[in-house]
Motif scaffolding. Structure first.
Motif, PDB file in Angstrom:
ATOM      1  N   THR A 280       0.930  -1.516  -0.053  1.00  0.00           N
ATOM      2  CA  THR A 280      -0.021   0.011   0.148  1.00  0.00           C
ATOM      3  C   THR A 280       0.957   1.228   0.002  1.00  0.00           C
ATOM      4  O   THR A 280       0.597   2.086  -0.746  1.00  0.00           O
ATOM      5  CB  THR A 280      -1.030  -0.003   1.295  1.00  0.00           C
ATOM      6  N   CYS A 281       1.883   1.240   0.973  1.00  0.00           N
ATOM      7  CA  CYS A 281       2.624   2.436   0.820  1.00  0.00           C
ATOM      8  C   CYS A 281       3.530   2.635  -0.394  1.00  0.00           C
ATOM      9  O   CYS A 281       3.704   3.729  -0.989  1.00  0.00           O
ATOM     10  CB  CYS A 281       3.869   2.174   1.763  1.00  0.00           C
ATOM     11  N   VAL A 282       4.069   1.526  -1.056  1.00  0.00           N
ATOM     12  CA  VAL A 282       4.371   1.575  -2.482  1.00  0.00           C
ATOM     13  C   VAL A 282       3.823   2.399  -3.472  1.00  0.00           C
ATOM     14  O   VAL A 282       3.924   3.036  -4.100  1.00  0.00           O
ATOM     15  CB  VAL A 282       5.090   0.297  -2.944  1.00  0.00           C
ATOM     16  N   ALA A 283       2.221   1.897  -3.466  1.00  0.00           N
ATOM     17  CA  ALA A 283       1.313   2.320  -4.423  1.00  0.00           C
ATOM     18  C   ALA A 283       0.976   3.904  -4.272  1.00  0.00           C
ATOM     19  O   ALA A 283       1.037   4.485  -5.034  1.00  0.00           O
ATOM     20  CB  ALA A 283       0.106   1.400  -4.286  1.00  0.00           C
ATOM     21  N   LEU A 284       0.883   4.200  -2.847  1.00  0.00           N
ATOM     22  CA  LEU A 284       0.607   5.497  -2.854  1.00  0.00           C
ATOM     23  C   LEU A 284       1.957   6.546  -2.848  1.00  0.00           C
ATOM     24  O   LEU A 284       1.930   7.532  -3.526  1.00  0.00           O
ATOM     25  CB  LEU A 284       0.241   5.729  -1.182  1.00  0.00           C
ATOM     26  N   ALA A 285       2.918   6.047  -2.536  1.00  0.00           N
ATOM     27  CA  ALA A 285       4.047   6.683  -2.811  1.00  0.00           C
ATOM     28  C   ALA A 285       4.468   6.802  -4.315  1.00  0.00           C
ATOM     29  O   ALA A 285       4.817   8.006  -4.882  1.00  0.00           O
ATOM     30  CB  ALA A 285       5.563   5.985  -2.353  1.00  0.00           C
ATOM     31  N   GLU A 286       3.955   5.845  -5.206  1.00  0.00           N
ATOM     32  CA  GLU A 286       4.209   5.825  -6.487  1.00  0.00           C
ATOM     33  C   GLU A 286       3.320   6.917  -7.217  1.00  0.00           C
ATOM     34  O   GLU A 286       3.706   7.452  -8.094  1.00  0.00           O
ATOM     35  CB  GLU A 286       3.857   4.654  -7.324  1.00  0.00           C
TER      36      GLU A 286
END
Length: 117
Positions: free
Chosen positions: A91-97
């Motif tokens: 989830t953090c990777v998706a939001l960061a992207e």
């Protein structure tokens, strides 16, 4: 003397640069705090706000203010993930992207090599 029009013609906004220590968690929090706070469901925001306000301050009094937006985004995200059971890392990777794309930040492909926590 320079005119306002001439100064504006030469002006360009400061561009953010990629900072590896912020990927993915800080970028994810910043995305939720600055760009898309409306993504967090209202019931989660209300519940977390109430929990934060009900925690006593160092002086034992009821808290009047919420924490800063980034800290609140973290608390909202934690509560949301607990409710949905989604992976915090993914989830953090998706939001960061989303944050990187929205702010037009060029990031190296090695960012995906980071180990999940």
């Amino acid at each position: 003397m320079n005119t306002v029009a001439a100064a504006l013609a030469r002006w360009s906004p400061r561009r953010e640069t990629y900072e590896s220590h912020r990927y993915p968690v800080r970028y994810a929090w910043d995305f939720l705090a600055e760009d898309a706070p409306m993504l967090v469901p209202e019931e989660i925001r209300r519940r977390v706000d109430t929990e934060v306000r009900n925690r006593p301050t160092a002086r034992g009094k009821r808290r009047q203010k919420l924490h800063d937006r980034t800290d609140m985004a973290n608390l909202y995200l934690q509560a949301w993930l607990k409710e949905t059971g989604e992976s915090e890392w993914h989830t953090c990777v998706a939001l960061a992207e989303k944050y990187l794309a929205l702010h037009d930040i060029e990031a190296p492909p090695e960012r995906f090599d980071k180990e999940p926590f």
